[in-house]
Structure formats: C-alpha cells, structure tokens
Scaffold this active site. Structure first.
Site, PDB file in Angstrom:
ATOM      1  N   GLY A  14      13.842 -29.204  43.472  1.00 37.46           N
ATOM      2  CA  GLY A  14      14.582 -28.124  42.831  1.00 37.46           C
ATOM      3  C   GLY A  14      15.899 -28.604  42.265  1.00 37.46           C
ATOM      4  O   GLY A  14      16.922 -27.910  42.336  1.00 37.46           O
ATOM      5  N   SER A  17      18.767 -28.047  38.107  1.00 40.41           N
ATOM      6  CA  SER A  17      19.924 -27.219  37.778  1.00 40.41           C
ATOM      7  C   SER A  17      20.587 -26.748  39.063  1.00 40.41           C
ATOM      8  O   SER A  17      20.101 -27.006  40.168  1.00 40.41           O
ATOM      9  CB  SER A  17      19.499 -26.002  36.937  1.00 40.41           C
ATOM     10  OG  SER A  17      18.630 -25.164  37.689  1.00 40.41           O
ATOM     11  N   GLY A  20      20.822 -27.786  43.465  1.00 38.04           N
ATOM     12  CA  GLY A  20      20.081 -29.030  43.629  1.00 38.04           C
ATOM     13  C   GLY A  20      20.646 -30.146  42.771  1.00 38.04           C
ATOM     14  O   GLY A  20      20.827 -31.277  43.233  1.00 38.04           O
ATOM     15  N   SER A 143      19.232 -19.144  53.239  1.00 35.54           N
ATOM     16  CA  SER A 143      19.983 -18.126  52.501  1.00 35.54           C
ATOM     17  C   SER A 143      20.597 -17.159  53.487  1.00 35.54           C
ATOM     18  O   SER A 143      20.097 -16.992  54.614  1.00 35.54           O
ATOM     19  CB  SER A 143      19.064 -17.368  51.550  1.00 35.54           C
ATOM     20  OG  SER A 143      19.715 -16.221  51.009  1.00 35.54           O
ATOM     21  N   TYR A 156      11.437 -12.743  49.708  1.00 34.75           N
ATOM     22  CA  TYR A 156      12.428 -13.824  49.703  1.00 34.75           C
ATOM     23  C   TYR A 156      13.093 -13.948  51.076  1.00 34.75           C
ATOM     24  O   TYR A 156      13.234 -15.051  51.617  1.00 34.75           O
ATOM     25  CB  TYR A 156      13.480 -13.549  48.629  1.00 34.75           C
ATOM     26  CG  TYR A 156      14.565 -14.596  48.524  1.00 34.75           C
ATOM     27  CD1 TYR A 156      14.346 -15.788  47.840  1.00 34.75           C
ATOM     28  CD2 TYR A 156      15.822 -14.390  49.097  1.00 34.75           C
ATOM     29  CE1 TYR A 156      15.342 -16.752  47.735  1.00 34.75           C
ATOM     30  CE2 TYR A 156      16.821 -15.348  48.998  1.00 34.75           C
ATOM     31  CZ  TYR A 156      16.580 -16.526  48.317  1.00 34.75           C
ATOM     32  OH  TYR A 156      17.569 -17.470  48.224  1.00 34.75           O
TER      33      TYR A 156
END
Length: 267
Positions: A14, A17, A20, A143, A156
């Site tokens: 990842g 952009s 990452g 997260s 998610y």
C-alpha cells in the site's frame, strides 16, 4: 538519531501514496533499502520516481487479495534485494459503508479480504526468514475504528479490529524469535482516501471541501482535539520508530496517531 537499521531491507504494501509512501520515504532516509508494492493503477511508478533519489528502492505491482500476486511480490523482492527484515502493511481500503442492514456479503468479504486477509497473506511470507535470522520487524496498520467503531463503517471497523488481534497473536508466537510485531492506529489522516471521503461529503451536503473537513471533525470525530487532519509523515514517524532498534523492547503494542480521537484508555 541513529535508528540502527542502515542496510536493512523493507517491504511496504500500500505504498503508492499517503502513509505507505511516506513510510518508505522515512525508511530510505534512515538508510534502509526499500521495496514498495501496490496495485497496478499507475501511481506506483510515480511513487518510485519520487522516492528513487533518496536511496535504493524498487516497485513491484501486485494485489494482496490474490495469493499468486503475493507470491510474486515476495519472489521479486527476494531476487532483487534479498529477504526483507522489515514488513509494513499499509494496504487497505475504506470498503463497504452504509447502514449495517444495507451492506451485503460481497461488501463485507471484499473489505475483509483486502484489509485483514491481505495482511495475513503477506505475513505468512514475512515471518519464516525473520525467524531464521532472529531479527524482524512487522508493523500493521490498524485504525482508531478498531476500538471505536462507527456505525456506517462496520466492515472496515471489524477488519481493523482483526488486525489488532492478528498482530497481538503474531507477537506472542514469534516474539521469542526476535520478530517484533506491532500496530499503528491513525485517525483521519490527509490521504487520497480521506480526500475522496471529503469530496463525497462536500457534494452530498452542498458545501466546500474545507467545510466538509471542518464539519466532519465537529460532528463525527469530536475527540480529535487538534481539529485537523493528521499528516502522513506524522504516522510514518511512528511506524519507522517501531521498525528500528530503538524499539527493540516493544512487541505486541499499538501506537495511536489520532489527535486523541479514541476516548478510552484500553484497546
């Protein structure tokens, strides 16, 4: 500060952009040889061109939801650089969103396949050689949503809760081999993913992009007391620290980079 990882090899998923790519930048600046990987959508080559002046870096296209692609990614980095000492899993998507009753099986499975099973597939390759050399660092992106779920992002949230459990389990299993596994949990970072979220919000509410960001912070993330999106480099700095010798006694832990978003002490 000498991080003690000059000459090490890192693989970052990842990495085309956002967080990452910034992690790749900071690892290169620390003297690490870096392989970046992401899906073949054109932006990986741009990231490679941007990062190349900083040190030795290669780019490998691949999709972490495909076992054959994962095999190819690892075979390529081994052939071109050697066995990675460091693996950072930054690959992820927001995935299916909306009311729980409106999200179908496909939405759930696709989100879990990328965010959780992608990490599982990559870690299967990362661990054996690290164990054999008695040195390894794995950092998985979780997260704030993992411990503070939001009702319109449940796939998610569940996938990131799984990342926390995966990392803790791996840390117990392979910590005795000096393979240290930890997580970083960002909240509302300035990335292409949150740009897309805010563009959608602005369009739906008929407001400007900046207003979308401000109202999102006030209405959806009131715990973020700094009242701004985080910067990718702020997250990457935490990741790179966990990859370093400076973090040689940190295992099975999680660092929140979230402006105070999570209200609880535990988790």
């Amino acid at each position: 500060m000498d991080l003690g990882i000059t000459g090490r090899i890192a693989l970052i998923s990842g990495a085309d952009s956002g967080m990452g790519k910034e992690t790749a930048r900071q690892l290169l600046q620390a003297g690490v040889r870096v392989a970046i990987t992401d899906v073949a959508d054109g932006t990986l080559d741009e990231a490679l061109a941007e990062l190349s002046p900083l040190g030795e870096v290669i780019a490998i296209t691949g999709d972490v939801t495909r076992a054959a692609d994962v095999d190819t990614i690892w075979a390529k980095v081994r052939a071109d650089m050697g066995e990675p000492d460091i693996f950072v899993n930054a690959a992820g998507v927001t995935g299916a969103t909306g009311d729980f009753l409106d999200v179908d099986d496909e939405g759930w499975l696709r989100t879990l396949d990328i965010n959780l099973m992608g990490a599982v597939r990559m870690c299967r390759h990362a661990v054996p050689a690290m164990r054999a050399r008695s040195w390894g660092r794995i950092v998985l992106f979780a997260s704030e949503d993992a411990v503070q779920p939001y009702v319109d992002e449940l796939p998610y949230c569940a996938s990131k809760a799984g990342i926390l459990t995966l990392a803790k389990g791996l840390s117990k299993a392979y910590g005795p081999d000096n393979v240290l596994v930890n997580t970083v949990s960002p909240a509302f970072i300035h990335t292409p993913m949150t740009d897309a979220m805010m563009e959608k919000r602005a369009q739906e509410k008929g407001i400007s992009f900046d207003e979308a960001v401000a109202t999102f912070l006030d209405e959806e993330r009131p715990g973020m007391v700094l009242k701004r999106r985080g910067r990718p480099e702020e997250v990457a700095s935490a990741v790179v620290f966990l990859c370093s010798e400076r973090a040689s006694f940190i295992n099975g832990a999680g660092i929140r980079v979230d402006s105070g978003s999570v209200y609880t002490l535990a988790g």
